[in-house]
Design a protein around this motif. Sequence first.
Motif, mmCIF file in Angstrom:
data_model
loop_
_atom_site.group_PDB
_atom_site.id
_atom_site.type_symbol
_atom_site.label_atom_id
_atom_site.label_comp_id
_atom_site.label_asym_id
_atom_site.label_seq_id
_atom_site.Cartn_x
_atom_site.Cartn_y
_atom_site.Cartn_z
ATOM 1 N N LYS A 154 0.829 -1.219 0.000
ATOM 2 C CA LYS A 154 0.000 0.000 0.000
ATOM 3 C C LYS A 154 0.861 1.266 0.000
ATOM 4 O O LYS A 154 0.378 2.350 -0.336
ATOM 5 C CB LYS A 154 -0.913 0.007 1.217
ATOM 6 N N ASN A 155 2.116 1.094 0.396
ATOM 7 C CA ASN A 155 2.988 2.274 0.536
ATOM 8 C C ASN A 155 4.192 2.257 -0.414
ATOM 9 O O ASN A 155 5.201 2.916 -0.149
ATOM 10 C CB ASN A 155 3.508 2.374 1.982
ATOM 11 N N VAL A 156 4.103 1.484 -1.493
ATOM 12 C CA VAL A 156 5.244 1.404 -2.416
ATOM 13 C C VAL A 156 5.344 2.682 -3.246
ATOM 14 O O VAL A 156 4.347 3.364 -3.483
ATOM 15 C CB VAL A 156 5.125 0.176 -3.352
ATOM 16 N N ARG A 157 6.598 2.932 -3.681
ATOM 17 C CA ARG A 157 6.837 4.160 -4.451
ATOM 18 C C ARG A 157 6.829 3.903 -5.952
ATOM 19 O O ARG A 157 6.666 4.815 -6.745
ATOM 20 C CB ARG A 157 8.191 4.775 -4.051
ATOM 21 N N ASN A 158 7.052 2.621 -6.334
ATOM 22 C CA ASN A 158 7.084 2.317 -7.774
ATOM 23 C C ASN A 158 6.668 0.868 -8.008
ATOM 24 O O ASN A 158 6.514 0.067 -7.072
ATOM 25 C CB ASN A 158 8.483 2.573 -8.359
ATOM 26 N N SER A 159 6.479 0.560 -9.306
ATOM 27 C CA SER A 159 6.011 -0.794 -9.675
ATOM 28 C C SER A 159 7.045 -1.872 -9.368
ATOM 29 O O SER A 159 6.701 -3.028 -9.098
ATOM 30 C CB SER A 159 5.650 -0.817 -11.166
ATOM 31 N N ARG A 160 8.331 -1.509 -9.395
ATOM 32 C CA ARG A 160 9.375 -2.512 -9.111
ATOM 33 C C ARG A 160 9.242 -3.035 -7.675
ATOM 34 O O ARG A 160 9.321 -4.239 -7.425
ATOM 35 C CB ARG A 160 10.756 -1.885 -9.339
ATOM 36 N N GLU A 161 9.017 -2.105 -6.734
ATOM 37 C CA GLU A 161 8.839 -2.516 -5.335
ATOM 38 C C GLU A 161 7.562 -3.345 -5.176
ATOM 39 O O GLU A 161 7.534 -4.345 -4.445
ATOM 40 C CB GLU A 161 8.765 -1.283 -4.428
ATOM 41 N N PHE A 162 6.504 -2.907 -5.883
ATOM 42 C CA PHE A 162 5.221 -3.631 -5.802
ATOM 43 C C PHE A 162 5.376 -5.079 -6.305
ATOM 44 O O PHE A 162 4.906 -6.028 -5.681
ATOM 45 C CB PHE A 162 4.161 -2.885 -6.616
ATOM 46 N N ASN A 163 6.059 -5.223 -7.470
ATOM 47 C CA ASN A 163 6.270 -6.568 -8.059
ATOM 48 C C ASN A 163 7.132 -7.441 -7.150
ATOM 49 O O ASN A 163 6.920 -8.647 -7.033
ATOM 50 C CB ASN A 163 6.920 -6.435 -9.435
ATOM 51 N N SER A 164 8.124 -6.800 -6.534
ATOM 52 C CA SER A 164 9.012 -7.541 -5.624
ATOM 53 C C SER A 164 8.219 -8.093 -4.443
ATOM 54 O O SER A 164 8.382 -9.264 -4.044
ATOM 55 C CB SER A 164 10.129 -6.622 -5.132
#
Length: 259
Positions: free
Chosen positions: A90-100
Amino acid sequence: MATKTEATVEEKLRALYDLQLIDSRVDEIRNVRGELPLEVEDLEDEVLGLKTRLDKLKTDVETINYEIGAKKNLIEEAKVLIKKYAEQQKNVRNSREFNSLTKEVEFQELEIQLAEKNIKEFKAQIDQKKEVISETKERLGERESHLKHKKSELDAILAETEKEEKALINKSAKFEGQIEARLVQAYKRIRNNVKNGLAVVPIERGASGGSFFTIPPQVQVEIASRKKIITDEHSGRILVDPTLAEEEQEKMKAMFAKL
Protein backbone atom coordinates in the motif's frame (compact mmCIF):
# COMPACT_ATOMS: atom_id res chain seq x y z
CA MET A 1 35.47 -101.06 48.95
CA ALA A 2 37.82 -101.55 46.00
CA THR A 3 39.74 -98.52 44.71
CA LYS A 4 39.78 -97.58 41.03
CA THR A 5 43.05 -99.44 40.45
CA GLU A 6 41.80 -102.56 42.27
CA ALA A 7 38.42 -102.71 40.49
CA THR A 8 37.74 -105.89 38.57
CA VAL A 9 36.43 -105.85 35.01
CA GLU A 10 33.01 -106.90 36.32
CA GLU A 11 32.98 -103.97 38.76
CA LYS A 12 33.94 -101.63 35.94
CA LEU A 13 31.14 -103.00 33.74
CA ARG A 14 28.62 -102.63 36.56
CA ALA A 15 29.78 -99.08 37.26
CA LEU A 16 29.60 -98.16 33.57
CA TYR A 17 26.13 -99.64 33.20
CA ASP A 18 24.96 -97.87 36.36
CA LEU A 19 26.29 -94.60 34.91
CA GLN A 20 24.42 -95.34 31.69
CA LEU A 21 21.16 -95.97 33.58
CA ILE A 22 21.54 -92.69 35.48
CA ASP A 23 22.33 -90.69 32.34
CA SER A 24 19.46 -92.37 30.46
CA ARG A 25 17.10 -91.36 33.25
CA VAL A 26 18.30 -87.74 32.89
CA ASP A 27 17.70 -88.04 29.12
CA GLU A 28 14.14 -89.27 29.79
CA ILE A 29 13.44 -86.29 32.06
CA ARG A 30 14.76 -83.87 29.45
CA ASN A 31 12.75 -85.59 26.73
CA VAL A 32 9.61 -84.99 28.80
CA ARG A 33 10.39 -81.28 28.60
CA GLY A 34 11.03 -81.76 24.90
CA GLU A 35 11.15 -78.56 22.89
CA LEU A 36 9.37 -76.51 25.56
CA PRO A 37 12.44 -74.55 26.78
CA LEU A 38 13.28 -73.61 23.18
CA GLU A 39 9.64 -72.70 22.47
CA VAL A 40 9.59 -70.45 25.55
CA GLU A 41 12.89 -68.85 24.51
CA ASP A 42 11.62 -68.23 20.95
CA LEU A 43 8.37 -66.73 22.28
CA GLU A 44 10.30 -64.47 24.67
CA ASP A 45 12.43 -63.26 21.75
CA GLU A 46 9.32 -62.67 19.63
CA VAL A 47 7.57 -60.74 22.43
CA LEU A 48 10.69 -58.61 22.95
CA GLY A 49 10.88 -57.97 19.18
CA LEU A 50 7.22 -56.91 19.05
CA LYS A 51 7.67 -54.56 22.04
CA THR A 52 10.73 -53.01 20.38
CA ARG A 53 8.75 -52.58 17.17
CA LEU A 54 5.89 -50.93 19.07
CA ASP A 55 8.29 -48.51 20.77
CA LYS A 56 9.79 -47.58 17.40
CA LEU A 57 6.36 -47.06 15.82
CA LYS A 58 5.28 -44.82 18.71
CA THR A 59 8.51 -42.83 18.40
CA ASP A 60 7.88 -42.49 14.65
CA VAL A 61 4.36 -41.13 15.31
CA GLU A 62 5.76 -38.63 17.85
CA THR A 63 8.39 -37.50 15.30
CA ILE A 64 5.76 -37.07 12.58
CA ASN A 65 3.51 -35.11 14.95
CA TYR A 66 6.47 -32.86 15.71
CA GLU A 67 6.97 -32.34 11.95
CA ILE A 68 3.26 -31.51 11.56
CA GLY A 69 3.60 -28.95 14.35
CA ALA A 70 6.63 -27.42 12.62
CA LYS A 71 4.69 -27.16 9.32
CA LYS A 72 1.73 -25.53 11.06
CA ASN A 73 4.09 -22.98 12.61
CA LEU A 74 5.58 -22.36 9.16
CA ILE A 75 2.07 -21.72 7.77
CA GLU A 76 1.29 -19.23 10.55
CA GLU A 77 4.61 -17.45 9.96
CA ALA A 78 3.90 -17.34 6.19
CA LYS A 79 0.44 -15.84 6.84
CA VAL A 80 2.01 -13.16 9.03
CA LEU A 81 4.52 -12.36 6.27
CA ILE A 82 1.78 -12.23 3.59
CA LYS A 83 -0.18 -9.79 5.73
CA LYS A 84 3.00 -7.73 6.27
CA TYR A 85 3.83 -7.65 2.52
CA ALA A 86 0.22 -6.74 1.68
CA GLU A 87 0.46 -3.72 4.02
CA GLN A 88 3.81 -2.73 2.51
CA GLN A 89 2.31 -2.85 -1.01
CA LYS A 90 0.00 0.00 0.00
CA ASN A 91 2.99 2.27 0.54
CA VAL A 92 5.24 1.40 -2.42
CA ARG A 93 6.84 4.16 -4.45
CA ASN A 94 7.08 2.32 -7.77
CA SER A 95 6.01 -0.79 -9.68
CA ARG A 96 9.38 -2.51 -9.11
CA GLU A 97 8.84 -2.52 -5.34
CA PHE A 98 5.22 -3.63 -5.80
CA ASN A 99 6.27 -6.57 -8.06
CA SER A 100 9.01 -7.54 -5.62
CA LEU A 101 6.50 -7.69 -2.75
CA THR A 102 4.05 -9.60 -4.95
CA LYS A 103 6.71 -12.22 -5.58
CA GLU A 104 7.33 -12.47 -1.82
CA VAL A 105 3.60 -12.99 -1.24
CA GLU A 106 3.43 -15.66 -3.97
CA PHE A 107 6.46 -17.40 -2.47
CA GLN A 108 4.83 -17.50 0.99
CA GLU A 109 1.57 -18.78 -0.56
CA LEU A 110 3.55 -21.57 -2.23
CA GLU A 111 5.21 -22.31 1.13
CA ILE A 112 1.75 -22.61 2.68
CA GLN A 113 0.55 -24.95 -0.09
CA LEU A 114 3.64 -27.12 0.25
CA ALA A 115 3.32 -27.23 4.05
CA GLU A 116 -0.37 -28.18 3.79
CA LYS A 117 0.54 -30.95 1.33
CA ASN A 118 3.26 -32.17 3.74
CA ILE A 119 0.80 -32.14 6.66
CA LYS A 120 -1.67 -34.21 4.61
CA GLU A 121 1.09 -36.73 3.78
CA PHE A 122 2.24 -36.83 7.42
CA LYS A 123 -1.32 -37.49 8.60
CA ALA A 124 -1.61 -40.35 6.10
CA GLN A 125 1.65 -41.78 7.47
CA ILE A 126 0.30 -41.53 11.03
CA ASP A 127 -2.91 -43.34 10.03
CA GLN A 128 -0.83 -46.09 8.42
CA LYS A 129 1.44 -46.40 11.45
CA LYS A 130 -1.52 -46.43 13.84
CA GLU A 131 -2.96 -49.34 11.86
CA VAL A 132 0.37 -51.20 12.16
CA ILE A 133 0.48 -50.33 15.89
CA SER A 134 -3.01 -51.81 16.33
CA GLU A 135 -2.02 -55.01 14.48
CA THR A 136 1.25 -55.25 16.44
CA LYS A 137 -0.55 -54.80 19.77
CA GLU A 138 -2.99 -57.56 18.83
CA ARG A 139 -0.11 -59.86 17.83
CA LEU A 140 1.77 -58.97 21.02
CA GLY A 141 -1.28 -59.82 23.14
CA GLU A 142 -1.58 -63.22 21.44
CA ARG A 143 2.13 -64.00 21.82
CA GLU A 144 2.20 -62.89 25.48
CA SER A 145 -0.81 -65.10 26.23
CA HIS A 146 0.82 -68.04 24.44
CA LEU A 147 4.10 -67.39 26.28
CA LYS A 148 2.31 -67.33 29.64
CA HIS A 149 0.68 -70.68 28.83
CA LYS A 150 3.96 -72.27 27.69
CA LYS A 151 5.86 -70.91 30.72
CA SER A 152 3.21 -72.33 33.02
CA GLU A 153 3.50 -75.68 31.24
CA LEU A 154 7.30 -75.64 31.52
CA ASP A 155 7.23 -74.55 35.18
CA ALA A 156 4.90 -77.42 36.02
CA ILE A 157 7.23 -79.94 34.36
CA LEU A 158 10.28 -78.37 36.01
CA ALA A 159 8.60 -78.51 39.41
CA GLU A 160 8.06 -82.23 38.93
CA THR A 161 11.47 -83.10 37.52
CA GLU A 162 14.04 -80.47 38.51
CA LYS A 163 14.81 -81.93 41.95
CA GLU A 164 15.22 -85.44 40.53
CA GLU A 165 17.33 -84.19 37.62
CA LYS A 166 19.75 -82.35 39.92
CA ALA A 167 20.03 -85.40 42.18
CA LEU A 168 20.70 -87.62 39.16
CA ILE A 169 23.35 -85.25 37.76
CA ASN A 170 25.11 -85.34 41.14
CA LYS A 171 24.89 -89.15 41.16
CA SER A 172 26.27 -89.25 37.61
CA ALA A 173 29.29 -87.17 38.66
CA LYS A 174 29.79 -89.39 41.71
CA PHE A 175 29.65 -92.57 39.65
CA GLU A 176 32.03 -91.08 37.08
CA GLY A 177 34.49 -90.49 39.91
CA GLN A 178 34.48 -94.21 40.70
CA ILE A 179 35.47 -95.16 37.14
CA GLU A 180 38.92 -94.67 35.64
CA ALA A 181 39.18 -91.58 33.45
CA ARG A 182 39.93 -93.39 30.17
CA LEU A 183 36.76 -95.47 30.49
CA VAL A 184 34.67 -92.40 31.29
CA GLN A 185 36.10 -90.65 28.23
CA ALA A 186 35.37 -93.70 26.05
CA TYR A 187 31.85 -93.90 27.48
CA LYS A 188 31.17 -90.22 26.76
CA ARG A 189 32.61 -90.46 23.26
CA ILE A 190 30.40 -93.46 22.43
CA ARG A 191 27.38 -91.82 24.07
CA ASN A 192 27.80 -88.73 21.89
CA ASN A 193 28.10 -90.80 18.71
CA VAL A 194 25.20 -93.23 19.08
CA LYS A 195 21.44 -92.97 18.90
CA ASN A 196 19.60 -92.22 22.15
CA GLY A 197 22.88 -91.75 24.03
CA LEU A 198 23.14 -95.47 24.78
CA ALA A 199 26.84 -96.25 25.19
CA VAL A 200 26.48 -99.37 27.39
CA VAL A 201 23.82 -101.90 26.39
CA PRO A 202 22.90 -105.48 27.32
CA ILE A 203 22.62 -108.33 24.87
CA GLU A 204 18.99 -108.82 23.82
CA ARG A 205 17.95 -111.89 21.83
CA GLY A 206 21.51 -112.53 20.74
CA ALA A 207 22.15 -108.96 19.54
CA SER A 208 23.36 -105.78 21.19
CA GLY A 209 20.53 -103.68 22.63
CA GLY A 210 18.88 -101.57 19.95
CA SER A 211 20.72 -103.39 17.16
CA PHE A 212 19.78 -106.13 14.70
CA PHE A 213 23.33 -107.40 14.32
CA THR A 214 23.72 -110.84 15.91
CA ILE A 215 26.64 -111.36 18.26
CA PRO A 216 28.49 -114.67 17.74
CA PRO A 217 27.90 -117.26 20.53
CA GLN A 218 31.61 -117.29 21.47
CA VAL A 219 31.58 -113.51 21.97
CA GLN A 220 28.40 -113.82 24.05
CA VAL A 221 30.19 -116.31 26.28
CA GLU A 222 33.10 -113.89 26.69
CA ILE A 223 30.71 -111.07 27.59
CA ALA A 224 28.98 -113.29 30.15
CA SER A 225 32.36 -114.18 31.71
CA ARG A 226 32.91 -110.47 32.52
CA LYS A 227 36.66 -110.83 32.15
CA LYS A 228 37.17 -108.01 29.64
CA ILE A 229 35.34 -105.01 28.24
CA ILE A 230 33.89 -105.90 24.84
CA THR A 231 32.36 -103.47 22.33
CA ASP A 232 29.91 -104.14 19.52
CA GLU A 233 31.87 -104.07 16.26
CA HIS A 234 28.96 -102.44 14.43
CA SER A 235 27.89 -99.65 16.81
CA GLY A 236 30.92 -99.34 19.10
CA ARG A 237 28.72 -99.71 22.19
CA ILE A 238 30.07 -101.42 25.31
CA LEU A 239 28.26 -104.73 25.86
CA VAL A 240 27.09 -106.33 29.10
CA ASP A 241 25.31 -109.63 29.69
CA PRO A 242 21.55 -109.67 30.40
CA THR A 243 21.92 -110.98 33.97
CA LEU A 244 24.30 -108.19 35.00
CA ALA A 245 22.01 -105.66 33.29
CA GLU A 246 18.93 -106.94 35.12
CA GLU A 247 20.70 -106.88 38.48
CA GLU A 248 21.88 -103.28 37.97
CA GLN A 249 18.48 -102.18 36.66
CA GLU A 250 16.83 -103.42 39.86
CA LYS A 251 19.49 -101.74 42.00
CA MET A 252 19.20 -98.40 40.17
CA LYS A 253 15.38 -98.60 40.12
CA ALA A 254 15.47 -98.73 43.92
CA MET A 255 17.88 -95.79 43.99
CA PHE A 256 15.72 -93.71 41.63
CA ALA A 257 12.66 -94.36 43.85
CA LYS A 258 14.45 -92.67 46.76
CA LEU A 259 15.33 -89.48 44.84
